[in-house]
Design a protein around this motif. Structure first.
Motif, short mmCIF file in Angstrom:
data_model
loop_
_atom_site.label_atom_id
_atom_site.label_comp_id
_atom_site.label_asym_id
_atom_site.label_seq_id
_atom_site.Cartn_x
_atom_site.Cartn_y
_atom_site.Cartn_z
N ARG A 69 65.04 55.95 37.02
CA ARG A 69 64.45 56.89 36.07
C ARG A 69 63.05 57.28 36.53
NH1 ARG A 69 64.07 59.98 32.30
NH2 ARG A 69 62.84 59.82 30.39
N GLN A 70 62.32 56.30 37.01
CA GLN A 70 60.96 56.58 37.48
C GLN A 70 60.97 57.53 38.66
OE1 GLN A 70 58.23 53.53 37.29
NE2 GLN A 70 56.95 54.19 38.98
N MET A 83 61.48 61.02 37.34
CA MET A 83 60.26 61.53 36.71
C MET A 83 59.23 61.90 37.77
SD MET A 83 59.57 59.13 33.42
CE MET A 83 59.72 59.82 31.79
N GLU A 84 59.16 61.07 38.81
CA GLU A 84 58.16 61.34 39.83
C GLU A 84 58.47 62.60 40.62
OE1 GLU A 84 57.56 57.59 41.73
OE2 GLU A 84 55.99 57.15 40.26
N GLU A 103 59.86 65.18 39.36
CA GLU A 103 59.40 66.27 38.49
C GLU A 103 57.89 66.46 38.61
OE1 GLU A 103 60.52 66.27 34.42
OE2 GLU A 103 62.65 66.16 34.84
N PHE A 104 57.20 65.34 38.68
CA PHE A 104 55.76 65.40 38.86
C PHE A 104 55.41 66.13 40.15
CE2 PHE A 104 52.81 62.88 36.19
CZ PHE A 104 53.68 62.62 35.16
N ILE A 134 57.03 68.38 41.81
CA ILE A 134 57.22 69.83 41.70
C ILE A 134 56.07 70.43 40.91
CG2 ILE A 134 58.72 71.66 40.85
CD1 ILE A 134 61.07 69.78 41.25
N MET A 172 53.43 73.29 41.99
CA MET A 172 53.19 74.51 41.22
C MET A 172 51.70 74.66 40.91
SD MET A 172 56.36 74.70 38.57
CE MET A 172 55.71 76.12 37.70
N GLN A 207 47.72 62.36 40.88
CA GLN A 207 48.60 63.41 41.37
C GLN A 207 48.28 64.76 40.75
OE1 GLN A 207 52.37 61.39 40.47
NE2 GLN A 207 53.10 62.33 42.36
N GLY A 237 47.28 64.53 33.44
CA GLY A 237 48.71 64.59 33.71
C GLY A 237 49.34 65.90 33.30
N MET A 238 50.60 65.79 32.93
CA MET A 238 51.41 66.96 32.66
C MET A 238 50.84 67.88 31.58
SD MET A 238 53.65 67.97 34.39
CE MET A 238 53.83 66.61 35.49
#
Ligand SMILES: [Mn+2]
Ligand SMILES: [Mn+2]
Ligand SMILES: [Mn+2]
Ligand SMILES: [Mn+2]
Lengths: 333, 133, 333, 133
Positions: C91-92, C95-96, C98-99, C101, C105, C131, C158-159
């Motif tokens: 799972r990590q 998620m990473e 996705e991070f 990408i 961006m 990141q 973060g996000m």
């Protein structure tokens, strides 16, 4: 529970088991193991605990004692995996809380309400399959007697889709022409998406302008699931046709416009492919299969109609949503 | 197919009985010590969920056969409040939070097959299968 | 390695250890434990393995054998934790990715190059602490003889910060006045941020317009770390003062504008608080402590100067970046 | 402070020697079996990193005292290629990937103190401390 306490308990349980055997003690052992784990007792310490408790109850030869040294050596590595578990969990928690904030931010990107015109009834259902949605819709009203509607599906999920969505929203808001031409809007959005997004990502969209004086809907399509026009007179649904490349594929793309007229009682149904894409048992649902569900709810308000269609389709696929789901119904009264 | 063993779960002692029955059947089928313990552990989790969170329920244990393979099937059923969010209950991390459905991801990973149905206010039904290699 | 193989190896190592003892075998045991873990052998199976290997080498009493039943019971729960580890890891990983990408961006949101004017030399250093960056800067050029510069710090990481950043970028791009007035720009951005963002999040920003004819810098500040103006004649740095509420706090906020004039050799230094915020040992770095580092690099090109200051400050805080770091140097030649 | 024991790491046998030395000192200090094994394990990881990825290096083991507490300090030093991204090497998940720096997060969690310095092309220095309770 204290570590000391856990040790004593383990001794008692093990001794009782060695004395009488029996499932009772094993059950207690299992319960205790949860406490041990919750108390961060690593497996190598369980081995030590075990040897200690065993030695109190029976003779343990030098050889068996030595074998426990090897077992301890092995279990330290297993302990490392379990200690890592804790740090993975806390990292996951942090990431998930970031996701939650992002989801909340996404919510604010959706319009608060539908356009309000006396002779129009508009309903929307928008449900993400997972936490973060890749579907998007928007209403923009800059003129007194017209509004624009966008419905989009971002190919790609999760956080990157959310970033792309915020980009599209602001690119749309920034389009500075008072009377929006759908083809020009898609042309503009295509350039924004193409310039700013990973080549592997793209967006399908239908963008239209509804003229509330003439009741004409002028739209353009970028690789998006076709909508329907419901004609009240002959009670038939026809596809809202339109061809156009998805957004983000080529830097310069033209989008041709189509126009349909709505009579009183007619309806526009706009949607994303998530409405159609569902598996029922082993069979895939088809676009045509949708029509009876649409027909069945005619006569209700647009919102009720959208809600009921959603619920019936969800039931059909056993309450599982495989893709984000968005449906907009615009009903000329 | 034989008639399944059925243990109503009302007291904590019933959990122990269900474990014992599962272990015994596993032993009869020729499973080794680890598999006996794993089946007992899985039954224990399911029975404990019934004991803690439902007024009544039962554990049925059955020897099954399919395509020449022999296995042990366990059905744990209750008429409790049901699990509101099954997807959530099956996520890791939730399992340690305690409460209804705790431990289910662990049970799933111990077994070969795992199915769960639950309806709010009507109860929960979990079926697990472990095939003999 | 096959499971069978691992079993045999464990037997051999354990037997050798029981025979001769010695660190050699324990070392081999530790190496083997990594293979066991990598081969998904759960701890309860290690216990079984151990008992099996032990029984081949020595007499194991009924009592000790029974005690292993309890140990197995306990270890199944530890096995659950280790099995969970695998799913947490995967799972990590997802998620990473996705991070990653999202990070890519974000990169595309930063300007590709600095404005190019014959009598200006511009340098930028922008380094995220993690990141995903929460610092942002932008250059916008819409006029022949002027450009705008924005430098911002999104409070929040973060996000969610990345989403907010993309919003600000597009809100900035969308501002449709050809000659940008800093106060009006901040007013516009404040409304966008306030409307669209979680109340707990806000943004500090300095926005300015540099007139390359008159060499005047007109700017407004929203709660942002003050920059410096370097005056070449008296070799002094003075603060680029300016007060204003952070963006996203109140729906209607006014931002007053200030203006400074640059003579030949003068410099503007814009930055985020990450430049100043660093701990050196137990002491906190102060804004005044920065001045000797700035003075030391005068005479170099703007980019070299920015690079060297960054490297020297990083060394100072033992290569750790506690916050995102952004510095822009605009030097009138 | 006593002179530290120093074991140059050139062969795999040197790893074993370093482990043994750590275990012995831990035992002398009165640590129990688990702590002896943990210190041996930690030394093993550090020495193995030197053996596998650096041409030469050494492990120094020292008994230290501070504010009345006694502990074991280990310094592993090499003149190898260095770890390019220390932050990354200290992240979980990286540890299983093998390669230089593998296992470091595990070592860190086993000890009370952990410091690492590394420079590309110049080598790596890891210092760990375990205090006696
Ligand atoms: Mn999608
Ligand atoms: Mn879709
Ligand atoms: Mn920040
Ligand atoms: Mn900052």
């Amino acid at each position: 529970m204290q570590k000391e306490n856990l040790l004593t308990q383990y001794q008692e349980i093990l001794q009782a088991y060695l004395q009488e055997g029996g499932e009772n003690q094993l059950y207690l052992g299992q319960q205790l193991s949860k406490w041990l784990l919750a108390g961060n007792v690593p497996p190598e310490e369980v081995i030590e605990l075990h040897l200690g408790a065993l030695s109190k109850k029976t003779e343990v030869s030098e050889e068996i004692r030595a074998s426990f040294e090897m077992l301890t050596e092995i279990m330290i590595e297993y302990g490392n995996a379990i200690r890592e578990n804790r740090s993975l969990r806390s990292r996951q928690k942090q990431m998930e809380s970031e996701f939650e904030i992002a989801v909340a931010m996404q919510q604010t990107m959706l319009p608060d309400e539908v356009p309000d015109f006396p002779d129009l009834d508009i309903g929307v259902v928008h449900v993400p399959a997972n936490q973060v949605s890749g579907d998007y819709y928007n209403f923009v009203q800059r003129e007194d007697h017209a509004f624009s509607v966008a419905i989009a599906d971002i190919v790609g999920k999760g956080m990157p889709a959310a970033l792309c969505m915020s980009m599209i929203k602001f690119a749309m808001d920034s389009f500075d022409e008072s009377s929006v031409k759908p083809g020009r809007m898609l042309h503009h959005l295509n350039r924004v998406v193409e310039r700013n997004i990973d080549p592997s990502m793209f967006v399908t969209m239908l963008f239209g302008r509804y003229d509330t004086m003439r009741h004409r809907f002028r739209y353009a399509v970028a690789g998006h699931e076709p909508g329907f026009l419901f004609c009240a007179r002959d009670e038939k649904f026809t596809d809202l046709e339109g061809k156009g490349l998805v957004l983000g594929m080529l830097p310069e793309t033209c989008f041709s416009e189509k126009e349909v007229a709505l009579e009183s009682g007619d309806m526009l149904i706009l949607m994303t492919d998530g409405v159609v894409e569902r598996k029922i048992g082993t069979r895939y649902f088809q676009r045509e299969d949708l029509l009876p569900y649409l027909h069945a709810e005619i006569g209700l308000s647009a919102q009720e109609m959208a809600d009921r269609i959603y619920r019936r389709l969800l039931l059909l696929s056993n309450f599982e949503l495989q893709d984000d789901y968005t449906m907009i119904i615009i009903h000329r009264l | 197919m034989e008639m399944p063993y059925c243990i109503p779960i009302l007291t904590e002692q019933d959990i122990v009985t269900a474990r014992q029955m599962g272990r015994k059947l596993a032993k009869d089928l020729g499973y080794g010590m680890i598999f006996q313990s794993r089946i007992a552990t899985a039954i224990s989790e399911l029975a404990r969920n019934i004991f803690l969170y439902a007024d009544s329920g039962s554990v049925k244990i059955n020897i099954i056969e399919k395509e020449g393979k022999v296995g042990l099937a366990v059905v744990a059923e209750d008429q409790g409040q049901g699990i509101r969010d099954i997807k959530k209950a099956m996520e890791d991390g939730y399992s340690t939070s305690g409460g209804l459905g705790a431990g289910l991801p662990g049970v799933k990973r111990l077994m070969d097959q795992f199915t769960i149905e639950s309806q709010a206010g009507k109860g929960t039904r979990v079926e697990i299968v472990k095939w003999r290699d």
